[in-house]
Scaffold this motif. Structure first.
Motif, mmCIF file in Angstrom:
data_model
loop_
_atom_site.group_PDB
_atom_site.id
_atom_site.type_symbol
_atom_site.label_atom_id
_atom_site.label_comp_id
_atom_site.label_asym_id
_atom_site.label_seq_id
_atom_site.Cartn_x
_atom_site.Cartn_y
_atom_site.Cartn_z
ATOM 1 N N GLU A 202 0.837 -1.199 0.000
ATOM 2 C CA GLU A 202 0.000 0.000 0.000
ATOM 3 C C GLU A 202 0.873 1.250 0.000
ATOM 4 N N ARG A 221 -6.681 1.302 -9.573
ATOM 5 C CA ARG A 221 -6.702 -0.138 -9.327
ATOM 6 C C ARG A 221 -5.684 -0.650 -8.312
ATOM 7 N N HIS A 223 -5.342 -0.342 -5.093
ATOM 8 C CA HIS A 223 -5.885 -0.851 -3.836
ATOM 9 C C HIS A 223 -6.640 -2.168 -4.052
ATOM 10 N N SER A 224 -7.432 -2.245 -5.108
ATOM 11 C CA SER A 224 -8.172 -3.480 -5.376
ATOM 12 C C SER A 224 -7.239 -4.618 -5.745
ATOM 13 N N LYS A 227 -5.702 -5.992 -2.611
ATOM 14 C CA LYS A 227 -6.709 -6.761 -1.871
ATOM 15 C C LYS A 227 -7.154 -8.014 -2.626
ATOM 16 N N ARG A 228 -6.618 -8.206 -3.834
ATOM 17 C CA ARG A 228 -6.998 -9.336 -4.695
ATOM 18 C C ARG A 228 -8.507 -9.318 -4.972
ATOM 19 N N GLU A 229 -9.012 -8.141 -5.311
ATOM 20 C CA GLU A 229 -10.411 -7.973 -5.703
ATOM 21 C C GLU A 229 -10.442 -7.770 -7.214
ATOM 22 N N ASP A 279 -11.444 -9.394 -13.919
ATOM 23 C CA ASP A 279 -10.915 -8.141 -14.440
ATOM 24 C C ASP A 279 -9.487 -8.333 -14.943
ATOM 25 N N SER A 281 -6.951 -6.769 -14.335
ATOM 26 C CA SER A 281 -5.964 -6.623 -13.263
ATOM 27 C C SER A 281 -5.588 -7.968 -12.649
#
Length: 292
Positions: A202, A221, A223-224, A227-229, A279, A281
């Motif tokens: 982070e 993107r 942060h996501s 977090k592996r979102e 996604d 990402s």
């Protein structure tokens, strides 16, 4: 020219919010999609529903298509129930899908013969850009046709450019996709490096986002990804398709794009590993797997 009636064919993750933005800007929008739920969402936003392409196109001043790939665009354009058969002379056809440049050129040539005014105008900015009306729009076709539709494009995007003749928009979009894919791959590698080195990703990516390495992808993107979102804003399946377009365009142009080839292989690996619905990402999952 005053645009009074707009047909929007393809109301998915991108097309749905784009059509809704046109409704909010007081365009008379009739939508068609294979998904009944997608059409109902447009109706709830104030648009009209069509049960077929001919019904959507009837009387339209502008037809916008936002479809997954070249075969779908060709079907909607050239089929017996297609827009070229049922569109009125003088109508604009704006294809905002991401497809092969040569497909755009074929559609444009056939449209011109029918008296229809074609533009290929793919977009960049993902679902967020579609919802917020902040897309980048790169248009190929006649400059006069682009200028006639500039107010409409202004509803959908904030960076709107005419980039050349038919097919040029798709070539610029291919260049966009190779850059986006490459940055996702590099951000994924940066996360793996930071975490393996015991550094808080982070904090590390916050610094990168504020320096010369900063990018829209890091802004939206990082942060996501940490977090592996990976809820899809733009699916791996579609980016994999787009990388094929990039490689084919490079072959036609006679140029070597070695980094692009590597990004294409990473996208292919992500798809092969079952991540196509995630996604783009989710390239991070591929880099993690390489590193055990």
């Amino acid at each position: 020219m005053t645009i009074t009636r707009t047909a929007f064919i393809g109301l998915g993750i991108m097309g749905g919010p784009m059509a809704a933005n046109l409704v909010r800007a007081d365009y008379d929008v009739t939508g068609y999609d294979m998904s009944r739920e997608a059409v109902e969402r447009l109706v709830a936003a104030g648009g009209r529903a069509a049960a077929s392409v001919p019904e959507a196109v009837a009387g339209a001043d502008v037809v916008i298509t936002m479809l997954p790939d070249s075969p779908q665009v060709e079907e909607v354009a050239f089929g017996g129930d297609g827009l070229l058969e049922h569109g009125k002379p003088g109508m604009f056809h704006v294809d905002m899908s991401t497809i092969k440049p040569e497909t755009s050129c074929r559609v444009a040539q056939a449209a011109t013969i029918k008296g229809i005014r074609p533009l290929d105008a793919p977009v960049s900015g993902g679902e967020r850009g579609a919802v917020d009306g902040t897309l980048s729009i790169m248009a190929g076709g006649h400059a006069d046709d682009f200028e006639a539709l500039r107010p409409l494009f202004g509803v959908l995007g904030t960076t709107v450019r005419h980039v050349g003749p038919s097919g040029a928009g798709q070539t610029v979009k291919a260049a966009n996709q190779l850059v986006v894919g490459g940055i996702f791959g590099l951000v994924a590698e940066a996360i793996v490096l930071l975490e393996a080195s015991g550094v808080d990703p982070e904090s590390g990516l916050d610094v990168l986002a504020g320096g010369l390495a900063g990018s829209r992808i890091l802004e939206l993107r990082r942060h996501s990804m940490i977090k592996r979102e990976f809820a899809p804003g733009f699916r791996i399946d579609l980016h994999h398709k787009d990388m094929g377009i990039v490689l084919a365009a490079a072959r036609r142009a006679g140029v070597a794009l070695p980094l692009t080839g590597l990004v294409a292989e990473l996208m292919a690996a992500a798809k092969a590993q079952g991540h196509g619905h995630l996604d783009h990402s989710a390239l991070l999952k591929v880099i993690e797997r390489i590193n055990g």
